[in-house]
Design a protein around this motif. Structure first.
Motif, mmCIF file in Angstrom:
data_model
loop_
_atom_site.group_PDB
_atom_site.id
_atom_site.type_symbol
_atom_site.label_atom_id
_atom_site.label_comp_id
_atom_site.label_asym_id
_atom_site.label_seq_id
_atom_site.Cartn_x
_atom_site.Cartn_y
_atom_site.Cartn_z
ATOM 1 N N TYR A 198 -1.266 -3.951 -5.705
ATOM 2 C CA TYR A 198 -0.806 -3.132 -4.576
ATOM 3 C C TYR A 198 -2.003 -1.730 -4.541
ATOM 4 O O TYR A 198 -2.638 -1.763 -5.667
ATOM 5 C CB TYR A 198 0.421 -2.330 -5.061
ATOM 6 C CG TYR A 198 1.622 -3.410 -4.964
ATOM 7 C CD1 TYR A 198 1.725 -3.960 -6.188
ATOM 8 C CD2 TYR A 198 2.304 -3.538 -3.787
ATOM 9 C CE1 TYR A 198 2.816 -5.037 -6.139
ATOM 10 C CE2 TYR A 198 3.429 -4.508 -3.935
ATOM 11 C CZ TYR A 198 3.661 -5.341 -5.031
ATOM 12 O OH TYR A 198 4.765 -5.924 -5.419
ATOM 13 N N THR A 199 -2.357 -1.298 -3.403
ATOM 14 C CA THR A 199 -3.174 -0.474 -3.271
ATOM 15 C C THR A 199 -2.507 0.899 -3.178
ATOM 16 O O THR A 199 -1.558 1.138 -2.443
ATOM 17 C CB THR A 199 -4.015 -0.763 -1.790
ATOM 18 O OG1 THR A 199 -4.679 -2.118 -2.061
ATOM 19 C CG2 THR A 199 -4.963 0.367 -1.807
ATOM 20 N N GLN B 31 0.900 -1.061 0.032
ATOM 21 C CA GLN B 31 -0.195 -0.098 -0.015
ATOM 22 C C GLN B 31 0.943 1.272 -0.035
ATOM 23 O O GLN B 31 2.006 1.247 0.799
ATOM 24 C CB GLN B 31 -0.992 -0.141 1.376
ATOM 25 C CG GLN B 31 -2.001 1.083 1.334
ATOM 26 C CD GLN B 31 -2.820 1.108 2.157
ATOM 27 O OE1 GLN B 31 -2.800 0.038 3.087
ATOM 28 N NE2 GLN B 31 -3.396 1.981 2.760
ATOM 29 N N THR C 138 -3.186 5.063 -2.815
ATOM 30 C CA THR C 138 -4.238 6.058 -2.332
ATOM 31 C C THR C 138 -3.652 7.382 -2.665
ATOM 32 O O THR C 138 -2.571 7.744 -2.226
ATOM 33 C CB THR C 138 -4.322 5.938 -0.912
ATOM 34 O OG1 THR C 138 -4.935 4.649 -0.616
ATOM 35 C CG2 THR C 138 -5.351 7.036 -0.316
ATOM 36 N N HIS D 252 -8.708 6.118 -4.814
ATOM 37 C CA HIS D 252 -8.196 4.747 -4.237
ATOM 38 C C HIS D 252 -8.019 3.926 -5.708
ATOM 39 O O HIS D 252 -8.786 3.471 -6.540
ATOM 40 C CB HIS D 252 -9.165 4.169 -3.433
ATOM 41 C CG HIS D 252 -9.593 4.944 -2.150
ATOM 42 N ND1 HIS D 252 -8.789 4.968 -1.149
ATOM 43 C CD2 HIS D 252 -10.560 5.729 -1.925
ATOM 44 C CE1 HIS D 252 -9.273 5.628 -0.339
ATOM 45 N NE2 HIS D 252 -10.339 6.204 -0.693
ATOM 46 N N GLN E 187 -5.847 0.693 -7.767
ATOM 47 C CA GLN E 187 -5.053 -0.687 -7.644
ATOM 48 C C GLN E 187 -3.988 -0.986 -8.983
ATOM 49 O O GLN E 187 -4.615 -0.637 -9.692
ATOM 50 C CB GLN E 187 -6.214 -1.751 -7.484
ATOM 51 C CG GLN E 187 -7.094 -1.708 -6.298
ATOM 52 C CD GLN E 187 -8.243 -0.722 -6.426
ATOM 53 O OE1 GLN E 187 -8.635 -0.532 -7.555
ATOM 54 N NE2 GLN E 187 -8.523 -0.047 -5.556
ATOM 55 N N SER F 261 0.580 5.645 -0.348
ATOM 56 C CA SER F 261 -0.337 6.873 -0.315
ATOM 57 C C SER F 261 0.722 8.084 -0.628
ATOM 58 O O SER F 261 1.689 8.107 -0.369
ATOM 59 C CB SER F 261 -0.690 6.939 1.123
ATOM 60 O OG SER F 261 -1.387 6.032 1.858
#
Length: 855
Positions: A111-112, A24, A114, A99, A101, A26
């Motif tokens: 994988y995320t 993840q 943000t 959001h 992906q 951000s």
């Protein structure tokens, strides 16, 4: 305002890496960034190699149809694809984030990402109306409040609306009131009484100011009309009203009713209601009755768009005095949205040797409903070796549940059903097609455990005999079967010299012609091998049985047919009816009915005297022999097999009808030579006897010489005192392979008890007996001939001389075998009672000569 001017003043991005199973990241970026601007180095932040992004076919998925962010695989960068307007994307919602992906294949990873969109001061405060009008009574007391329609600033946070100012400030000042929900009301407060006579109308300028850099503002004009004597303003019974409504409610649905009272009478006490400070979407949804204050629905309400509404309601009397309250409308969600299935990545094919838990597809399932209405679970409809699990919230992966077998199922049509937990439940379906890639895990299997084929002997080389067939459950090259003849031997000869097999069809062809008499059957193995890597194989045993043909004529074993020897059977004249003359023995190397033999008498000197058994070949007399019957009888017997067509053999049998031995010998000589026999035979017999005698005497002289030489050597050795090393000459035998008889005959000689004084010598070499003839034996034979009166008969004398000569020519066996060992040997056996020499020859392949010499 230009967003680029504030670029250097805003935090570019903040990276936060998670150590969970799904990576993840951000980022935080300002809105209104130019197209192509960099969001972040995703490869570096995730610790991925650029090559992995390329080989993994990295893709970016967003929750909606609008794609603001794109991935540059070459640089590993996230870039702005479309300019982002935070206000249109999130409105007042904070924080505002995208959001995303990122999916990688081979192996499949997710994988995320943000991306938080921060606000910039790109929107000035805006008033809903172009101007504001007030009618204020001149009797309004100091401190009277007048609610103003506030400005709207699309920005949030510090960039949003911060303060108001009013010009001029002679009569009014502004006061701000903040609410718990973050909203602000602005009121105009009278600080000095109005005088209609001095100033009936005047205009104020209301300015709304935000907190951005630079500061943005908006203005609206307030037109004030001074009225006469209305000194009581309406007052709401509640400052805040709360109500709720179910989404998708029909138009006209009542929400609530607001109420305000005015102490004035007449027209100054009449209150009217209206909704203020409501955007265009809200105006289409809500409606208020101006007289009663009843609020109803005028449009469609959707929980997925807005979960709650806040309405500003004003109550105004005829004198222009007013009061305000708020109505909070909560939207209640119902299960009115099916889950949305998005297949982010899928493998169209998978190898059958893939281990369990291999990821086949990854999906994102989204349900915009709330609470249980938005909780989704997925399942597979069919009973297939796959399962679907949730890797994180709203993300599912389709994986193998057990080992796959392409031979059982070559492909799968997988139906994924995703349902929410609402009542009633709503669901969506996604269909996936998956091909199973074959591996070479099956060996060819023959249709039979063993094969048996028949072929008639004397076949034509190249004849197709039989075909074997093997099948392979694999596909394509792995199922391509080749047939190979396994190396083996048949009777010491490679099987490939008898047969060949076609590699593509398994057809077995003969290489040569078969002979049933050589071998009746044989077996070999054929290997079936597929085209996989590595190849797999199996084998099967094939038995070839050869069928007989009638290709061999019968062979007569007895009586033996010779060219120059006398062969005759003796029948005494006293023989009764059915007397066994001889028996024809024949064989046929064929088999079955091809070897069934029958015998018949073809020709005979006297057909009335003899007959032959059709099954056993026995020749017997049919009637009593008389003195009138000829001494010489010649029979021709035909031996015939039962084949189609039949084959036969002919044997000629000479039969002598006589009672005395001289008469028999005379007739035998006539049978053998006929009229052409002359006195030259005597000469040859004498010459042969002389040669044999000379050889015998020579051998005796050599043996005696060797014995004397050895004796003298031994005497010298023992009498001498010198250390002489004895010499032992090689031992020579007198009965080596240089003898006059061939190895194929074995002569056993019976001697007297005192063999050293016997006229015969016996020698054995390698299991073979050789008869050595010396002069004393010749004299003995001559005396026996005189005693028996054989010299009196010229023919008998010639026969005996021929026998002696045949000892050196290897002809004694056939001569005596047929002349003396016949069914009529009774006459000769009578002579055994006498003391003369006796000779007996058995009708076997080994000649046994028994010579009894007088003591």
């Amino acid at each position: 305002m230009q967003p680029a001017m504030m670029w250097h003043k805003v935090l570019f991005f903040v990276v936060i890496c998670s150590h969970s199973a799904l990576g993840q990241v951000s980022y935080s970026i300002p809105e209104e960034m130019a197209k192509g601007s960099m969001v972040g180095n995703i490869a570096q932040d995730l610790g991925l190699d650029l090559k992995r992004l390329k080989t993994g076919k990295a893709l970016i998925f967003s929750g909606d149809s609008t794609e603001y962010i794109e991935l540059n695989r070459e640089r590993g960068m996230l870039l702005i694809k479309e300019k982002i307007d935070r206000e249109s994307l999130c409105a007042k919602t904070t924080p505002c984030a995208l959001h995303l992906q990122m999916i990688l294949e081979n192996p499949m990873e997710m994988y995320t990402i943000t991306v938080e969109i921060t606000d910039i001061n790109d929107n000035a405060p805006i008033f809903q109306k172009g101007d504001i009008s007030f009618e204020i009574s001149e009797s309004a007391i100091i401190g009277a409040r007048f609610m103003l329609d506030g400005a709207v600033d699309a920005d949030v946070g510090p960039n949003g609306l911060q303060s108001y100012s009013i010009q001029p400030t002679d009569h009014f000042v502004l006061e701000m009131q903040s609410h718990a929900d973050g909203g602000k009301n602005v009121e105009m407060v009278l600080k000095r009484p109005l005088d209609r006579e001095l100033n009936e109308r005047f205009t104020l300028l209301l300015t709304a100011i935000d907190g951005g850099q630079p500061v943005l503002s908006g203005t609206v004009q307030i037109h004030v009309t001074v009225l006469d004597v209305n000194d009581n303003a309406p007052i709401f019974t509640q400052k805040v009203y709360k109500t709720s409504v179910i989404e998708n409610s029909i138009k006209g649905t009542k929400l609530t009713t607001v109420s305000a009272s005015d102490a004035d009478e007449g027209s100054n006490g009449q209150v009217t209601y209206f909704i203020s400070n409501l955007n265009e979407d809200g105006k289409e949804i809500f409606m208020i009755n101006r007289e009663s204050g009843e609020i109803t629905l005028s449009g469609q309400i959707d929980y997925e768009k807005t979960t709650q509404y806040q309405l500003d309601i004003k109550a105004k009397d005829q004198g222009g005095l007013a009061d305000s309250c708020k109505v909070n409308v909560e939207v209640i969600d119902i299960n009115d949205n099916n889950p949305t299935i998005t297949v982010m990545s899928i493998s169209n094919s998978i190898s059958e040797e893939s281990p369990p838990s291999t990821v086949v597809a990854m999906m994102k399932v989204y349900d915009p409903d709330s609470s249980v209405n938005g909780q989704v679970h997925c399942s597979i409809a069919e009973n297939i070796p796959f399962l679907i699990i949730s890797t994180s919230n709203n993300f599912f992966s389709l994986r193998t549940d057990q080992e796959l077998d392409r031979e059982r199922n070559a492909e799968y049509n997988i139906t994924v059903i995703c349902s929410d937990e609402g009542v009633p439940s709503l669901s969506s379906i996604a269909s996936l097609h998956l091909q199973i890639i074959d591996v070479n895990d099956n060996a060819p299997v023959f249709e039979r455990r063993s094969y048996e084929a028949f072929v008639v002997e004397n076949n034509t080389p190249g004849l197709s005999i039989f075909a074997v067939k093997a099948r392979d459950a694999d596909s394509n090259q792995n199922a391509r079967v080749s047939y190979i003849l396994e190396d083996s031997t048949v009777n010491g000869v490679p099987v490939s010299s008898y047969l060949s097999v076609r590699a593509d069809s398994g057809l077995i062809n003969s290489v040569r012609s078969f002979d049933y008499e050589q071998f009746k059957n044989f077996h070999f193995r054929i290997i079936a091998q597929d085209g996989g890597s590595p190849p797999l194989s199996s084998n099967v045993t094939v038995t070839i049985k050869i069928r007989d043909q009638n290709d061999n004529a019968p062979q007569v074993l007895y009586p033996v047919q010779t060219g120059g020897s006398m062969v005759a059977e003796i029948v005494p004249r006293s023989a009764d009816v059915g007397y066994l003359v001889t028996k024809v023995v024949a064989v046929d190397v064929d088999s079955g009915q091809n070897a069934w033999l029958s015998y018949k008498l073809q020709k005979a000197t006297d057909r009335a005297l003899f007959e032959v058994g059709p099954q056993n070949g026995e020749i017997r007399t049919v009637r009593q022999v008389t003195d009138k019957d000829a001494v010489k009888q010649k029979l021709t017997v035909v031996v015939e097999d039962n084949g189609q067509p039949s084959r036969s053999a002919v044997v000629n049998i000479n039969v002598a009808v006589a009672d005395s031995f001289p008469e028999v010998l005379s007739e035998l000589i006539d049978f053998s030579h006929g009229k052409e026999y002359n006195d030259n035979v005597t000469f040859y017999l004498v010459l042969a006897l002389a040669a044999v005698s000379f050889l015998f005497i020579t051998c005796v002289v050599v043996i005696i010489s060797v014995k004397i030489y050895r004796w003298r050597q031994s005497r010298v050795f023992y009498q001498s005192n010198l250390p002489v090393i004895p010499y032992y000459p090689p031992g020579y035998t007198d009965t080596g392979v240089t003898g006059t008889l061939p190895h194929m005959f074995n002569y056993d000689v019976c001697m007297t008890t005192n063999s050293r004084k016997s006229d015969c010598k016996y020698s054995t070499l390698g299991g073979q007996s050789v008869l050595m003839v010396d002069p004393s034996f010749t004299e003995t034979m001559q005396r026996a001939m005189v005693d028996n009166g054989l010299y009196e008969d010229p023919d008998s004398a010639q026969l005996v001389r021929a026998f002696i000569r045949s000892l050196s020519n290897n002809d004694a066996e056939p001569l005596l075998k047929h002349a003396l060992d016949s069914p009529t040997h009774t006459t000769l056996n009578n002579q055994r009672k006498k003391s003369s020499p006796r000779v007996s020859v058995s009708p076997t392949s080994t000649l046994n000569i028994l010579v009894s010499c007088p003591r």
